[in-house]
Design an enzyme around this catalytic site. Sequence first.
Site, short mmCIF file in Angstrom:
data_model
loop_
_atom_site.label_atom_id
_atom_site.label_comp_id
_atom_site.label_asym_id
_atom_site.label_seq_id
_atom_site.Cartn_x
_atom_site.Cartn_y
_atom_site.Cartn_z
N GLU A 1 -7.69 1.79 3.95
CA GLU A 1 -7.50 0.30 4.61
C GLU A 1 -7.41 0.51 5.87
OE1 GLU A 1 -4.58 -2.23 2.67
OE2 GLU A 1 -5.24 -1.69 0.65
N GLU B 1 -0.34 1.28 -2.58
CA GLU B 1 0.82 1.23 -1.69
C GLU B 1 2.31 1.08 -2.44
OE1 GLU B 1 0.23 -2.27 1.03
OE2 GLU B 1 -1.37 -0.71 2.10
#
Length: 427
Positions: free
Chosen positions: A318, A213
């Site tokens: 995710e 991320e």
Amino acid sequence: MIFSKIQKPALAALACLLAVAQAVPTTRVEPRSLSFDYNNYKVRGVNLGGWLVLEPWITPSLFERGGDTAVDEYTLTQCLGKDAAHSLLSQHWNSFITAGDFQQISAAGMNHVRIPVGYWAVSPQPGDPYVSGQLDILDQAIDWARAANLKVIVDLHGAPGSQNGFDNSGRRGTINWDKDRSHVNATLDVLSSLIKRYAPHSDVVTAVEALNEPMTVMGDSGVDLNNLKQFYYDTWGRVREVNQDTVLTLHDGFQDIDSWNGFMGQNSGVWNVMMDTHHYEVFDNGLLADNIDQHVQAACTFGKNKVGPTDKWTIVGEWTGAMTDCAKYLNGRGVGARWDGSYGQGSSTHGSCSGYAHGEVTALPGSVRSDIRRFIEAQLDAYESRSGWVYWTWTTEGAPEWDMKRQLAANVFPNPVTARQYPGQCN
Ligand SMILES: *[C@@H]1O[C@H](CO)[C@@H](O)[C@H](O)[C@H]1NC(C)=O
């Protein structure tokens, strides 16, 4: 390796260099066979979140041991001091997830785990309060995965300077990762170490994720997208210096996943690259207002329009069954929830967080449990439109919307993961 030598100003010229590389077939090393066939089998897996990288909402009790200023692993270890931190964290590493969990994950029909690890497990920076020892546990985990017939994606979740300012990068606050080139260099060295350590175990560690991320959608206060792309090429070079087959997994940096089509594509002279995109519908007031049908629709549309058309292997690495942001400390320690209006300015109220903030899956109302199951099944179908999925997360101290271990036991997550009570939701 050509890619590790290309500096940022040369990025625009990359296409030319790549064209040259393609014209010389001898520079291309054919990949050996992978121990997981990402072309023909779906990734079905779960993240081992909150284990080797701590997150306040996954293990609130650990953070409460550190006092109010412990908001991330950095400040927790700082508050506790090295000895107490090492003792507390070792105890956690050795008990939160064990061999039996790997067996349960496999028994539910999964084939992968993604394991977050921070740079400080490999080489802490001078002055860091972090404690180390996580790699011994990760070594052990790889043996447990092998015994359970699971593949491992080793995921660098925290980089020096923080790549996203989230508490789950180790340090909450400003994003300094690419503001200082020495951080990026240190990150490359950490990845080299991890790849060298796990290349001999490529029967289990099929993939290494360069960076979790990286925040490229915040303008000057975030990560520069060109810096990230250069880092990804450099990382590819570092992987291939050691190992020809390990898959390099690249997070989309919060850019649309299909915007990466063409980047490191099939004709660019690189191989075994997998994209990773994350999908949550709980960090935005608009999405929180969705009813179950709208949540299902949003997941199906994301799978069909964004994930399906990607030009490389793509996992949704995710995602969650959660439809509220109520889990205690989910938005950060000391921060409230949008769901019940406690987040602060501009948050509207959708409902009460009672039962969602902390508790058992079996204590959720029946209608909530069936809605979560519907939402999970839709996402499983949606993400299998490409390379597959990795749920967030295996277990928690008691966040019922997120805890796969408890959801499997309560029949809220399909068990086995291929079972369906709501088939064909994305058709
Ligand atoms: C980072 O690495 C590059 C390539 O090895 C080197 O040229 C540069 O000086 C390094 N930068 C810092 C700040 O260490």
